[in-house]
Design an enzyme around this catalytic site. Sequence first.
Site, mmCIF file in Angstrom:
data_model
loop_
_atom_site.group_PDB
_atom_site.id
_atom_site.type_symbol
_atom_site.label_atom_id
_atom_site.label_comp_id
_atom_site.label_asym_id
_atom_site.label_seq_id
_atom_site.Cartn_x
_atom_site.Cartn_y
_atom_site.Cartn_z
ATOM 1 N N GLN A 192 -7.189 -2.138 -1.090
ATOM 2 C CA GLN A 192 -8.188 -3.208 -1.158
ATOM 3 C C GLN A 192 -9.221 -3.141 -0.032
ATOM 4 O O GLN A 192 -10.401 -3.410 -0.257
ATOM 5 C CB GLN A 192 -7.490 -4.567 -1.193
ATOM 6 C CG GLN A 192 -8.359 -5.659 -1.747
ATOM 7 C CD GLN A 192 -7.529 -6.875 -2.157
ATOM 8 O OE1 GLN A 192 -7.101 -7.651 -1.326
ATOM 9 N NE2 GLN A 192 -7.285 -7.029 -3.435
ATOM 10 N N HIS A 245 -11.374 -6.225 8.047
ATOM 11 C CA HIS A 245 -12.121 -5.937 6.816
ATOM 12 C C HIS A 245 -13.348 -5.083 7.127
ATOM 13 O O HIS A 245 -14.364 -5.172 6.449
ATOM 14 C CB HIS A 245 -12.591 -7.223 6.133
ATOM 15 C CG HIS A 245 -11.501 -8.166 5.785
ATOM 16 N ND1 HIS A 245 -11.006 -9.088 6.663
ATOM 17 C CD2 HIS A 245 -10.780 -8.327 4.637
ATOM 18 C CE1 HIS A 245 -10.046 -9.793 6.081
ATOM 19 N NE2 HIS A 245 -9.885 -9.352 4.863
ATOM 20 N N ALA A 303 -9.916 -0.472 3.593
ATOM 21 C CA ALA A 303 -9.418 0.677 4.351
ATOM 22 C C ALA A 303 -8.524 0.213 5.501
ATOM 23 O O ALA A 303 -7.597 0.905 5.896
ATOM 24 C CB ALA A 303 -10.578 1.502 4.889
ATOM 25 N N GLU A 347 0.829 -1.202 0.000
ATOM 26 C CA GLU A 347 0.000 0.000 0.000
ATOM 27 C C GLU A 347 0.868 1.259 0.000
ATOM 28 O O GLU A 347 0.497 2.278 -0.601
ATOM 29 C CB GLU A 347 -0.944 -0.034 1.202
ATOM 30 C CG GLU A 347 -2.024 -1.131 1.124
ATOM 31 C CD GLU A 347 -1.514 -2.549 1.351
ATOM 32 O OE1 GLU A 347 -0.370 -2.702 1.840
ATOM 33 O OE2 GLU A 347 -2.245 -3.505 1.037
ATOM 34 N N PRO A 360 -0.037 1.004 6.023
ATOM 35 C CA PRO A 360 1.314 1.040 5.452
ATOM 36 C C PRO A 360 1.488 2.172 4.425
ATOM 37 O O PRO A 360 2.612 2.526 4.086
ATOM 38 C CB PRO A 360 1.463 -0.330 4.767
ATOM 39 C CG PRO A 360 0.440 -1.205 5.404
ATOM 40 C CD PRO A 360 -0.696 -0.299 5.778
HETATM 41 C C1 LIG Z 1 -1.794 -5.200 4.139
HETATM 42 C C2 LIG Z 1 -2.757 -6.035 3.364
HETATM 43 N N1 LIG Z 1 -3.007 -5.722 2.077
HETATM 44 C C3 LIG Z 1 -3.892 -6.461 1.361
HETATM 45 C C4 LIG Z 1 -4.549 -7.534 1.917
HETATM 46 C C5 LIG Z 1 -5.578 -8.328 1.109
HETATM 47 N N2 LIG Z 1 -5.060 -9.664 0.761
HETATM 48 C C6 LIG Z 1 -5.310 -10.735 1.530
HETATM 49 S S1 LIG Z 1 -4.525 -12.131 0.982
HETATM 50 C C7 LIG Z 1 -3.859 -11.294 -0.339
HETATM 51 C C8 LIG Z 1 -2.957 -12.015 -1.295
HETATM 52 C C9 LIG Z 1 -1.705 -12.537 -0.625
HETATM 53 O O1 LIG Z 1 -0.925 -13.268 -1.519
HETATM 54 P P1 LIG Z 1 0.350 -14.077 -1.068
HETATM 55 O O2 LIG Z 1 1.201 -13.235 -0.182
HETATM 56 O O3 LIG Z 1 1.002 -14.635 -2.266
HETATM 57 O O4 LIG Z 1 -0.202 -15.241 -0.119
HETATM 58 P P2 LIG Z 1 -1.146 -16.468 -0.530
HETATM 59 O O5 LIG Z 1 -2.555 -16.014 -0.353
HETATM 60 O O6 LIG Z 1 -0.814 -16.863 -1.903
HETATM 61 O O7 LIG Z 1 -0.823 -17.555 0.468
HETATM 62 C C10 LIG Z 1 -4.275 -9.951 -0.342
HETATM 63 C C11 LIG Z 1 -3.884 -8.969 -1.337
HETATM 64 C C12 LIG Z 1 -4.233 -7.807 3.269
HETATM 65 N N3 LIG Z 1 -4.806 -8.836 3.918
HETATM 66 N N4 LIG Z 1 -3.348 -7.062 3.957
#
Ligand SMILES: Cc1ncc(C[n+]2csc(CCOP(=O)(O)OP(=O)(O)O)c2C)c(N)n1
Lengths: 423, 423, 332, 332
Positions: free
Chosen positions: D77, D124, D79, D55, D84
């Site tokens: 994605q 969330h 708030a 972010e 960050p």
């Molecule tokens: C700081 C933050 N930004 C965005 C999200 C939303 N989000 C949850 S899981 C995810 C994808 C994560 O991908 P990865 O690190 O490859 O882990 P995987 O799910 O593949 O195990 C996102 C963008 C979050 N939870 N926290």
Amino acid sequence: MDAGNDPDPPTHHGPLRFQVPEPSARPGDEPDFSYLDVPPAGDTRRPEVSVDPHQIRDLADAMIRVLDDDGNAVGPWAPGAELSADAMRRALRAMVITRAYDDRMFQSQRQGKTSFYMRSTGEEAIAVGHALELGPRDMFFPTYRQQGWLIAREWPLVDMMCQIFSNERDRLHGRQMPVMYSAKEAGFFTISGNLGTQFIQAVGWAMASAIAGDTCLAAGVVGEGTTAEADFHHALTFAATYQAPVILNVVNNQWAISSFQGIAGGASSTFAARAIGHGIPALRIDGNDYLAVVAGIRWAAERARRNHGPTLIEWVTYRAAAHSSSDDPSKYRPQDEWKAWPLGDPVERLATHLGQIGEWSPVRQNELDEEAKAIVRAAAKEAEGYGTLLDGHVADRRSLFEDVFKEMPAHLRRQRDELERLT
Amino acid sequence: MDAGNDPDPPTHHGPLRFQVPEPSARPGDEPDFSYLDVPPAGDTRRPEVSVDPHQIRDLADAMIRVLDDDGNAVGPWAPGAELSADAMRRALRAMVITRAYDDRMFQSQRQGKTSFYMRSTGEEAIAVGHALELGPRDMFFPTYRQQGWLIAREWPLVDMMCQIFSNERDRLHGRQMPVMYSAKEAGFFTISGNLGTQFIQAVGWAMASAIAGDTCLAAGVVGEGTTAEADFHHALTFAATYQAPVILNVVNNQWAISSFQGIAGGASSTFAARAIGHGIPALRIDGNDYLAVVAGIRWAAERARRNHGPTLIEWVTYRAAAHSSSDDPSKYRPQDEWKAWPLGDPVERLATHLGQIGEWSPVRQNELDEEAKAIVRAAAKEAEGYGTLLDGHVADRRSLFEDVFKEMPAHLRRQRDELERLT
Amino acid sequence: MNVAIRSALDVMLGRDGQVVVFGEDVGYFGGVFRCTEGLQSKYGETRVFDTPIAEGGIIGVAVGMGAYGLRPVAEIQFADYVYPGLDQLISEAARLRYRSGADFTAPLTVRMPAGGGIHGGQTHSQSPEALFTHVCGLKTVLPSTPYDAKGLLIASIEDDDPVVFLEPKRLYNGPFDGHPERPIVPWTDHPLGDVPEDYYSIPLGVAAVRRPGSDVTVLAYGTMVYVAEAAAAETGVDAEIIDLRTLLPLDTDTIVQSVEKTGRCVIVHEATRTSGFGAELAATVQELCFFHLESPIQRVTGWDTPYPHAQEWDYFPGPGRVGAALRSVMED
Amino acid sequence: MNVAIRSALDVMLGRDGQVVVFGEDVGYFGGVFRCTEGLQSKYGETRVFDTPIAEGGIIGVAVGMGAYGLRPVAEIQFADYVYPGLDQLISEAARLRYRSGADFTAPLTVRMPAGGGIHGGQTHSQSPEALFTHVCGLKTVLPSTPYDAKGLLIASIEDDDPVVFLEPKRLYNGPFDGHPERPIVPWTDHPLGDVPEDYYSIPLGVAAVRRPGSDVTVLAYGTMVYVAEAAAAETGVDAEIIDLRTLLPLDTDTIVQSVEKTGRCVIVHEATRTSGFGAELAATVQELCFFHLESPIQRVTGWDTPYPHAQEWDYFPGPGRVGAALRSVMED
Ligand SMILES: Cc1ncc(C[n+]2csc(CCOP(=O)(O)OP(=O)(O)O)c2C)c(N)n1
Ligand SMILES: Cc1ncc(C[n+]2csc(CCOP(=O)(O)OP(=O)(O)O)c2C)c(N)n1
Ligand SMILES: [Mg+2]
Ligand SMILES: [Mg+2]
């Protein structure tokens, strides 16, 4: 103003081009993993744990693999007798139960018994390997895809499920989303919904262990997508500066929700290579090869315990299931990509190896599969008995105000009383 | 709970040890730069600008040097005829004026005419090289130690000083601290007091240039201490993912206030090496060697303009002066460390080279030194005429409320009026 | 006040082997405001050490260390630089106990110099305390005297929850008569500069009445306590000046008691006005004392602009502005 | 409401070649809430693209792009994940114009889904709007209807200053009758779901009176507008409900006019209470309307705890709590 600098940048270069990495296949395409270089098992050298990181930069681009296509354990990383058949069967059992657990809880979500679920299908070996190879006082800083650790450590399934169902027995009182476990006694740090924050905390925990002159290490986990977050960088920087006794794991399951690993920068280098820039040794390991998993963890743990500092490990694996129960991967990747995944299924590969050495059979596998389902079914039945989101038997709402602080300050007491007064 | 894991980590490893890096010398010690490997000038190969970054990982540990001890330009990185004697004299002049400017403004701070000052002594070549080698529409994202850019671009000294003195002609209306310039017309981005933020902004600017199909590139700068900040990592990640046309400069002047470069992780790897982990080409360059500076910038700029993406350059140099006017380096490093610095003084080394090729002489150098002082003295006299902090001729306080937004909202108008009403 | 801070750290490093102190330049050098001077040579670099320049990393390792069982005391060099560390504070430190059902806790203290008055411009003058008070799970402390600074810092370190400890940097090197433009004099010989060497603590969540009065209640903290004192003296308004000391948890009892008595209230802080902590104070006071109030609660605050460098004293809410508010609230 | 958001982005991508749209999963996939669905295939991946999960990086590149001359529209994605990126918002985007004497500006829009009501638990469900309003140099917008969402988003993108645009995620997929526990129904056929396809904009800084009334003024935004409507209907209290729409700059004229008429005020938001935006509203209302107020201004807000998962409806301030406040404010 420009005092005679060359005029406009020479236009013979032509306009700049904005470049966005693209995955090898989208829905409708044939799966294509040609981008992944898979060396034969046994091909990668095994340095001493005290090696100077600069001498093993090449390992960041290699891939440590132990199990060959026939299930034989080959090469310098093969754990040999140090990993008994019993230990492998125990790991296999934990993986199989984890998969059964994931399937059942996913179904429960579809039935409305819980709001949300995340499966770890295809990646079970990594969490299970850590759970079985690290010591009981070491601390694991997981993501939401390491339920395998809890199952391998025999944390009660019913307890886990009560959290999934947010019922009255939920240890976290319905405060957390399902899957965001916390289990200090099992060496399992409280999972954060915020990606990556646990990585630098793992380093801090390891620094604390060193400050205290303790013997415990920490292991942190992030997904490959999460390596872009600040805390990944913080973790590498602090781990390198203080040579913290920590294992920094990147689970590269190729996808971050809908974004393929190239969006996180995986198209221009491996994730293991991130460590090179900090002078941290990097291992890149076939994460679906349980024997390679064990070998890598042992190497890194031994290095840390001997005061040689941190290791970063990229685990090459594949997220076989949807990102979560809210996700539909057929919208962004070929439906059957998992079937084309060149590193196979960690459960099958370990079973094949055990069979190969005469310690397992398809019949026993079948029994194990059935037993796992039965165990999970029984646990689910018990847990559902304590309530689910469907019947509204959730944790007491008064608990909302507890644990915000150690002692509840006056303003929270007032708010709690106000809630009490509402019917 | 631990289900039969190995008991406590084997204690034969003994307790863990907390390790904090230490500089080679502290006050009272002899300066010791033995940690710095200085290869002979001309020793490092020069790859094609289109090279695959994986092929030049070794350059992250090398050091590109052109000027040898006698002032000869040697080796593959020597710019040759493409860098005329006139161009070098212009650079020398900018460096000498920068140094005179720094000295004078530092004195002004001591006299109370300004609150704060930061010198760039010993590092002038890097900013001046960028100013003269990049195009007029390229954008530079500097730190507080790149005043050399503005001077090389002949930005009016009086203007710069009016900001130092926060007087009525201060272009930034007294809002910014001295030294935090902004000069869009000179391709110089507004300096932030928050370390590192400009690095990812430079990448964003470069991405925008590529999105627009423009031909301009961006160059960002951070100190080695600042590489630990999140935005350094963000910059590398985004630059690698989108192959942005950007030069990412790390000025390693060995110190970050009182912390030596090892605290930023420089003890376990070079800062150039950070790029390897992202598949970005890394150059490590003698930052006190003007010819090497020019060669490095040209290489990286050419690479970016040809759509081959970003380059990270670590400039090896030394912060000769105090961190700022608030700092006293004798508290944390040997008083005379600068004299022992193995890469010398960029001004002297360029002068020697020009002398060597018959284009300069001690007499002319002397004249230049005097001229620079005179220019600075005259500018200071004029600027002081518009006021300094001492006499309180500062910018109009009404301007406090302007530029918070493009149009002043009602609440700020009310606050402005309230201030107006106070005597 | 920096001597008092140092003494608090010294006492706690000595008493409790779990206390560790770290941050940018805090080790060998002793901190840019000298708050940790001499501590590394006394306790060794395992207990007191320099960190990389990464506020997110600093707070992140503090959370991990706290989870292990240490009592980390982290310094952020200026409050203006805390933002890269906010995620670890807000999403992690503040929620660890809650989200883990008290499995894990974050007994950390994050110290940071705040406020203006040293010609630091927009990046060395900020007062972000309101942000912390909006985050449930954090305590926020902001002392105004050396004695309080030591006692409150010790209490913060001993607290089992995360505490943000803001230090008014204008008070580090000397007392303050409320007029920021006057030269700084040292704490030596000033009665408030006298701080006992030994251990003592001041409970969090308890305000102090700095000046009893009957006309109007002034709610202030940090440098503004002195500004309010000067304004009361200069206007002759008999103000009851309450130094909040802890912003969260807030000592509403002391506040309500005073406002019920005076019927008027002026709130003073250096931070920008909109959604500053003064907003919470005003909202709370009118909620709890509405029927005692004789005039609108007034806020005297920093303007809703970045903190300027040259016009610092036009920004800083000095005795002139506070005095005007006192007079106006009496007229309403 | 997500369709209206998408339409606003579509219109602006079509009208202005400088507009670019990016964020985590917003490109090929179209965003986890589908707000950017179809835009990449329509405008190409030079205009609409996925970003790494960072972010701080997302807002950082947006600042750089804005300085270049583009009009970036970045999505965070949730708030809950903006922290960050706060440093780039607070220290950079919000100050760029000021600190550079308008040499450089940051005409960016940062969109993010906020608020609870989808069983998202503590990460969330958050409503961090108060934090943004404390930062001078940022505008903060939070619409409550699809029509407003489109018009305000277009105005935000066209604005030459940085705008934080919060989208109440509970309203993405359907209207809301104020009772969060009832099942979500689609916007189709709902009168408020009718959004013109073409360009239109709604000026920032102007509130809307959703329900005229004479008993009490209710200040609300986002989901809380519907809760207030339900509470008014269910209690029979003749509330004048003001949907603020823009929190900063705040439309104090509309607020003052209403409170001067009703003499009572209830403020409602989902965010935690202490130092929430309700504090600023209460402080302002009592400053400007003190002598018209007949009873204390009341705040109905989220509790000062993290947003729970299972007991979501005990946290969410529903018609029951708001109704109780309406009745109580009438009795005072
Ligand atoms: C700081 C933050 N930004 C965005 C999200 C939303 N989000 C949850 S899981 C995810 C994808 C994560 O991908 P990865 O690190 O490859 O882990 P995987 O799910 O593949 O195990 C996102 C963008 C979050 N939870 N926290
Ligand atoms: C975010 C942030 N943290 C801390 C500081 C305080 N600070 C100013 S300069 C500095 C040292 C920077 O060192 P380096 O990056 O090596 O640059 P140099 O001063 O050597 O040019 C520090 C810690 C700051 N300005 N911003
Ligand atoms: Mg992934
Ligand atoms: Mg430096």
